[in-house]
Write an enzyme that holds these catalytic residues in place. Structure first.
Site, short mmCIF file in Angstrom:
data_model
loop_
_atom_site.label_atom_id
_atom_site.label_comp_id
_atom_site.label_asym_id
_atom_site.label_seq_id
_atom_site.Cartn_x
_atom_site.Cartn_y
_atom_site.Cartn_z
N GLY A 197 -51.47 81.99 -31.74
CA GLY A 197 -50.61 83.06 -31.28
C GLY A 197 -49.51 83.39 -32.28
O GLY A 197 -49.15 84.55 -32.46
N TYR A 239 -53.54 81.58 -29.09
CA TYR A 239 -53.17 80.33 -28.40
C TYR A 239 -52.41 79.43 -29.38
O TYR A 239 -52.90 79.15 -30.47
CB TYR A 239 -54.44 79.66 -27.89
CG TYR A 239 -54.25 78.45 -26.99
CD1 TYR A 239 -53.00 78.02 -26.56
CD2 TYR A 239 -55.35 77.73 -26.54
CE1 TYR A 239 -52.85 76.93 -25.74
CE2 TYR A 239 -55.22 76.62 -25.71
CZ TYR A 239 -53.97 76.22 -25.31
OH TYR A 239 -53.82 75.13 -24.49
N CYS A 240 -51.22 79.00 -28.99
CA CYS A 240 -50.42 78.06 -29.79
C CYS A 240 -50.18 78.64 -31.18
O CYS A 240 -49.73 79.78 -31.31
CB CYS A 240 -51.10 76.69 -29.81
SG CYS A 240 -50.10 75.37 -30.53
N ILE A 241 -50.51 77.90 -32.24
CA ILE A 241 -50.28 78.42 -33.60
C ILE A 241 -51.16 79.64 -33.87
O ILE A 241 -50.81 80.50 -34.68
CB ILE A 241 -50.52 77.32 -34.66
CG1 ILE A 241 -50.04 77.78 -36.04
CG2 ILE A 241 -51.97 76.89 -34.68
CD1 ILE A 241 -50.17 76.73 -37.11
N LEU A 300 -50.63 82.62 -25.50
CA LEU A 300 -50.70 81.43 -24.65
C LEU A 300 -49.88 80.31 -25.29
O LEU A 300 -50.17 79.88 -26.40
CB LEU A 300 -52.15 80.98 -24.48
CG LEU A 300 -53.14 82.06 -23.99
CD1 LEU A 300 -54.56 81.48 -23.89
CD2 LEU A 300 -52.71 82.63 -22.65
#
Length: 600
Positions: free
Chosen positions: A333, A329-331, A357
């Protein structure tokens, strides 16, 4: 012709003299502020950029007086219209306002603004002037896109700060409340201010929610589970199953460390983690440490080796399974993508599928945060981090709030300190203010190599733990979820990253933004999502032929992940494998506040 040349030459000389004098004054002010320690390097860098922006505006005024005069004439016409409107109201004649707030501008919604003529005229005059100023800045000539965006950002901060809604004597709603409460609203406001200062020592952030209403592990992050592994950068949580059987392949989640993992586990009904457990997944989540000075030298590759790589080994120990699915998710990811490329070079295959995500892999358009992405700003951040060993997470939260300053700063300023109201209890805003620090070495690498130079998408441009990495070499199937209104990881930019990624790629676009677009449980039946099995060169072409679906993307992802989860096996309890239980979820790392970590 000679006269025009003379005017142009004189204007340029004036601009040069003005520029030299302002630069000298700016340098002396920066040196004095830096020597006294009144302002740290991060704030000093921001102040310097602001003064550069305002100086450029002044130079444009000197160099293009006719354009400024044209804008002044248009502005005078609007003020003349405002005078006619004022006269009509004074004489009891019907009249429509000259200017109205934008649809999403909530500063002047109170009836007091329209009821009392002086304040009606004041707010309209403010809107006329601020819109004219912003339009003038936007029309400045000869500015590249990033410079124009930065100029507009600082111009907007100035106009927002000068709004009459922010001051007690020019806000009729505040004056009415002060009269009705005999000034107690200002007393309560001062009490709220003192409490916010106490909650944020050495770094002021306006209070956005009732902090006393929430407790991590009490009424937030309550999905039952156990911490089964930890190292100096993370704890690994294994959640207790709620079904008799589970998918054979475990599921590892790598959340962001810019914020805490429990955005995925707020309240039970909105918890993505609880929903995954209820779908028969064996869920593991990385809970990152809130770092302090001792973690100063932890870099991106340390986050890889001590984060997802260590977690993969721990999941194997806990379940006996060699392969698993992964979500970033975000960083988180971005780190997962880096890790997958590293694993490919090592010819290791522990991951069956990856889900990203709202993740940036391509940083060519960094969204709203791009106004801070330049060498000058990053040097200021690096100087501050060199001194402290980390970037204070509260400073990061404040920076993100300024991207929507009226909604996320000034509205709370007015409600908390002028009206004397207590912020409402809102779990998402509590999470938003529960920030995490960022180690100096890691954050410098992230800002420079990815945001500034966009090297992650360049084949073999980056090396981690002795291996160059290339996202295009990854052959693991992947699912990319982006959000249409996301201003942090803009969906068209995440689309560019998805195209670089190797293997079979499924791209899905959710409605709403960076958080609500992801945390969208099926029961809400909100936002919807778009799917398209093709991945054309242009994001607009993808969207043009995409199919819209009602409801939550979660159910679509559930169908997709079924291809990679294997047969059903008896449910696994934390502690059944080779890893001992260390403590109950959500663990101790997540409970450490940014200010506390900074003292360690």
């Amino acid at each position: 012709m000679f006269g025009l040349d003379l005017v142009s030459k004189t204007a340029n000389q004036l601009v040069k003299a003005f520029d030299d004098n302002v630069r000298q004054g700016q340098q002396q002010l920066e040196k004095w502020l830096g020597d006294t320690g009144l302002v740290d390097d991060t704030k000093l860098s921001t102040l310097s950029e602001m003064s550069d922006a305002y100086r450029t505006m002044a130079e444009d005024l000197l160099l293009h007086p006719l354009r400024f005069a044209s804008a002044e004439i248009d502005l005078a016409k609007k003020h003349l219209g405002l005078a006619r409107y004022t006269l009509a109201r004074l004489t009891g004649k019907p009249a429509g306002p000259v200017v109205e707030p934008d649809q999403d501008d909530r500063r002047f919604l109170a009836e007091d603004w329209q009821k009392h003529l002086p304040f009606d005229v004041l707010q309209q005059a403010y809107l006329i002037n601020s819109k004219a100023f912003l339009q003038w800045v936007e029309n400045m000539e000869g500015l590249p896109g990033p410079s124009r965006d930065q100029m507009l950002f600082y111009a907007r901060q100035l106009t927002s700060a000068l709004s009459p809604s922010n001051y007690p004597l020019t806000n009729p709603e505040v004056l009415r409340i002060t009269w009705e409460r005999k000034g107690m609203n200002l007393v309560d406001g001062m009490r709220n201010l003192v409490e916010d200062l106490r909650q944020n020592p050495n770094l002021f952030n306006v209070g956005m929610t009732d902090r006393s209403a929430f407790e991590v592990g009490g009424n937030l992050a309550t999905t039952p589970g156990k911490v089964v592994y930890q190292n100096e950068l993370m704890q690994l949580i294994q959640y207790t199953p709620t079904t008799k059987t589970v998918a054979q392949s475990p599921l590892l989640i790598v959340p962001p460390w810019i914020n805490k993992f429990y955005i995925l586990d707020l309240t039970a009904r909105n918890s993505f983690i609880r929903w995954l457990v209820d779908q028969g997944q064996t869920v593991f989540v990385v809970s990152w440490r809130n770092p302090g000075p001792a973690q100063k030298d932890k870099g991106w590759e340390d986050y890889m080796t001590l984060g997802p790589l260590a977690a993969m080994d721990a999941v194997r120990e806990a379940t006996g399974e060699e392969r698993m699915n992964a979500i970033g998710y975000c960083i988180g990811g971005t780190l997962l993508g880096s890790t997958m490329a590293w694993l490919e070079k090592k010819q290791r295959k522990p991951i069956v599928s990856t889900t990203y995500l709202t993740t940036l892999l391509d940083f060519s358009d960094p969204g709203g945060i791009g106004v801070f992405i330049n060498d000058h700003s990053i040097r200021g951040i690096e100087r501050a981090m060199d001194r402290k060993g980390y970037l204070d997470g509260r400073a990061m939260a404040f920076t993100f709030n300024l991207l929507r300053e009226n909604d996320l700063f000034w509205s709370y300023w007015t409600n908390n300190y002028l009206k004397g109201l207590k912020p409402a209890a809102f779990d998402l805003l509590y999470w938003n203010t529960d920030g995490t620090n960022l180690p100096a070495r890691m954050h410098s690498y992230y800002l420079r190599e990815m945001y500034l130079h966009n090297r992650l998408v360049e084949p073999d441009a980056l090396s981690l733990a002795g291996e160059s990495i290339n996202l295009a070499e990854i052959q693991v199937p992947s699912f990319f979820l982006s959000a249409r209104q996301d201003h942090i990881a803009k969906w068209k930019t995440t689309y560019e990253g998805a195209k670089v990624y190797g293997g079979q790629v499924t791209f899905v676009l959710s409605g709403s933004g960076h958080i609500a677009g992801v945390i969208n449980p099926p029961y809400k039946e909100k936002y919807g999502y778009w799917t398209n099995d093709d991945l054309p060169a242009e994001a607009d072409d993808w969207f043009q032929s995409a199919e819209h679906h009602q409801g939550s993307w979660w159910l679509h992802w559930k169908t997709w992940i079924a291809n990679f989860e294997g047969p059903q096996v008896p449910a696994r309890q934390p502690g059944d494998g080779k890893l001992d239980i260390l403590e109950d979820a959500p663990g101790s790392y997540v409970k450490v506040k940014a200010a506390e970590a900074g003292r360690c």
